[in-house]
Design an enzyme around this catalytic site. Structure first.
Site, PDB file in Angstrom:
ATOM      1  N   LYS A  17       0.689  -1.351  -0.131  1.00 18.46           N
ATOM      2  CA  LYS A  17      -0.065   0.000  -0.406  1.00 18.46           C
ATOM      3  C   LYS A  17       1.080   1.469  -0.428  1.00 18.46           C
ATOM      4  CE  LYS A  17      -3.708  -2.115   1.745  1.00 18.46           C
ATOM      5  NZ  LYS A  17      -4.803  -1.976   3.666  1.00 18.46           N
ATOM      6  N   TYR A  35     -12.488  -4.191  -3.281  1.00 24.40           N
ATOM      7  CA  TYR A  35     -13.296  -3.912  -2.293  1.00 24.40           C
ATOM      8  C   TYR A  35     -14.739  -3.477  -1.859  1.00 24.40           C
ATOM      9  CZ  TYR A  35      -8.719  -3.091   0.404  1.00 24.40           C
ATOM     10  OH  TYR A  35      -7.328  -2.893   0.206  1.00 24.40           O
ATOM     11  N   ASN A  58      -2.328   0.232   6.652  1.00 24.35           N
ATOM     12  CA  ASN A  58      -1.549  -1.204   7.190  1.00 24.35           C
ATOM     13  C   ASN A  58      -0.243  -1.685   6.392  1.00 24.35           C
ATOM     14  OD1 ASN A  58      -3.967  -1.523   6.043  1.00 24.35           O
ATOM     15  ND2 ASN A  58      -4.433  -3.497   6.964  1.00 24.35           N
ATOM     16  N   HIS A  88      -1.787  -5.667   1.723  1.00 26.34           N
ATOM     17  CA  HIS A  88      -3.507  -6.776   1.310  1.00 26.34           C
ATOM     18  C   HIS A  88      -3.185  -7.376   1.496  1.00 26.34           C
ATOM     19  CE1 HIS A  88      -7.120  -7.347   0.355  1.00 26.34           C
ATOM     20  NE2 HIS A  88      -6.407  -8.052  -0.316  1.00 26.34           N
ATOM     21  N   GLU A  94      -9.522 -11.569  -6.735  1.00 28.99           N
ATOM     22  CA  GLU A  94      -8.519 -10.202  -6.486  1.00 28.99           C
ATOM     23  C   GLU A  94      -7.583 -10.712  -7.717  1.00 28.99           C
ATOM     24  OE1 GLU A  94      -7.131 -10.395  -2.973  1.00 28.99           O
ATOM     25  OE2 GLU A  94      -9.034  -9.941  -2.306  1.00 28.99           O
TER      26      GLU A  94
HETATM   27  P1  CMP Z   1      -6.818  -4.533   3.883  1.00 29.05           P
HETATM   28  O1  CMP Z   1      -6.600  -6.378   4.220  1.00 29.05           O
HETATM   29  O2  CMP Z   1      -7.017  -4.520   2.380  1.00 29.05           O
HETATM   30  O3  CMP Z   1      -8.642  -5.217   3.759  1.00 29.05           O
HETATM   31  C1  CMP Z   1      -9.906  -4.249   4.366  1.00 29.05           C
HETATM   32  C2  CMP Z   1      -9.365  -3.245   4.824  1.00 29.05           C
HETATM   33  O4  CMP Z   1     -10.129  -2.441   5.387  1.00 29.05           O
HETATM   34  C3  CMP Z   1      -8.279  -3.352   5.459  1.00 29.05           C
HETATM   35  O5  CMP Z   1      -7.005  -3.770   4.962  1.00 29.05           O
HETATM   36  C4  CMP Z   1      -7.444  -2.215   6.452  1.00 29.05           C
HETATM   37  O6  CMP Z   1      -6.668  -1.538   5.488  1.00 29.05           O
HETATM   38  C5  CMP Z   1      -9.035  -1.912   6.456  1.00 29.05           C
HETATM   39  N1  CMP Z   1      -9.791  -2.294   7.198  1.00 29.05           N
HETATM   40  C6  CMP Z   1     -10.393  -3.207   8.225  1.00 29.05           C
HETATM   41  N2  CMP Z   1     -10.855  -2.918   9.407  1.00 29.05           N
HETATM   42  C7  CMP Z   1     -11.575  -1.364   9.217  1.00 29.05           C
HETATM   43  C8  CMP Z   1     -11.631  -0.384  10.447  1.00 29.05           C
HETATM   44  N3  CMP Z   1     -11.853  -0.778  11.605  1.00 29.05           N
HETATM   45  N4  CMP Z   1     -11.077   1.495  10.155  1.00 29.05           N
HETATM   46  C9  CMP Z   1     -10.087   1.026   9.003  1.00 29.05           C
HETATM   47  N5  CMP Z   1      -9.385   0.707   8.296  1.00 29.05           N
HETATM   48  C10 CMP Z   1     -10.160  -1.219   8.517  1.00 29.05           C
END
Ligand code: CMP
Length: 134
Positions: free
Chosen positions: A12, A52, A115, A118, A129
């Site tokens: 990311k 998403y 974070n 993914h 995906e």
């Molecule tokens: P990802 O693995 O990309 O899949 C969904 C994404 O949504 C996750 O990583 C986070 O980046 C985001 N995400 C999931 N839960 C939350 C949350 N409670 N608050 C903010 N972002 C979230």
């Protein structure tokens, strides 16, 4: 030990911004996962809406899409033995507070949205995906 699988990984924008790309890719390679495809791109809204789709309507959805399209992402297909579970273990839990030390998020993430990475969570998600991004 076999179970050869492919999984989709997105590095990311925060990982690129923080110069963590090399460290992240090394962790996958150290676990014998092979890069089958790799590209860098600024994701469109359309692509992210497809990717998403399951999160549409959730409280964090708009923030997530705005963040993901804000800058470049690196998208990869990794292949290896039990690649899906293996990559998810390397990435660590979505919530950086819950991610184990030694995992990418455990060691480097401090936000649920930003974070770093993914990865697909099942064989079906990986197929879906991969077809969205490649
Ligand atoms: P990802 O693995 O990309 O899949 C969904 C994404 O949504 C996750 O990583 C986070 O980046 C985001 N995400 C999931 N839960 C939350 C949350 N409670 N608050 C903010 N972002 C979230």
């Amino acid at each position: 030990m076999n179970n050869l699988e492919k999984t989709l990984v997105i590095i990311k924008p925060d990982a690129i911004e923080r110069n963590l790309v090399g460290k992240i890719i090394s962790k996958y390679e150290d676990k014998n996962l092979k890069i089958k495809e790799l590209k860098i791109l600024k994701a469109s809204n359309e692509l992210l809406e497809k990717h998403y789709a399951e999160h549409k309507g959730k409280s964090f959805y708009n923030e997530l899409l705005n963040y993901m399209k804000s800058d470049l992402c690196i998208v990869m297909i990794l292949e290896g033995s039990n690649a899906i579970e293996s990559v998810r273990n390397i990435n660590g839990a979505t919530d950086p507070l819950k991610a184990l030390t030694g995992s990418i998020r455990g060691d480097y993430a401090f936000s649920k949205t930003k974070n770093l990475v993914h990865a697909s969570d099942s064989i079906e998600s990986a197929k879906r995906e991969i077809s969205i991004w490649f």
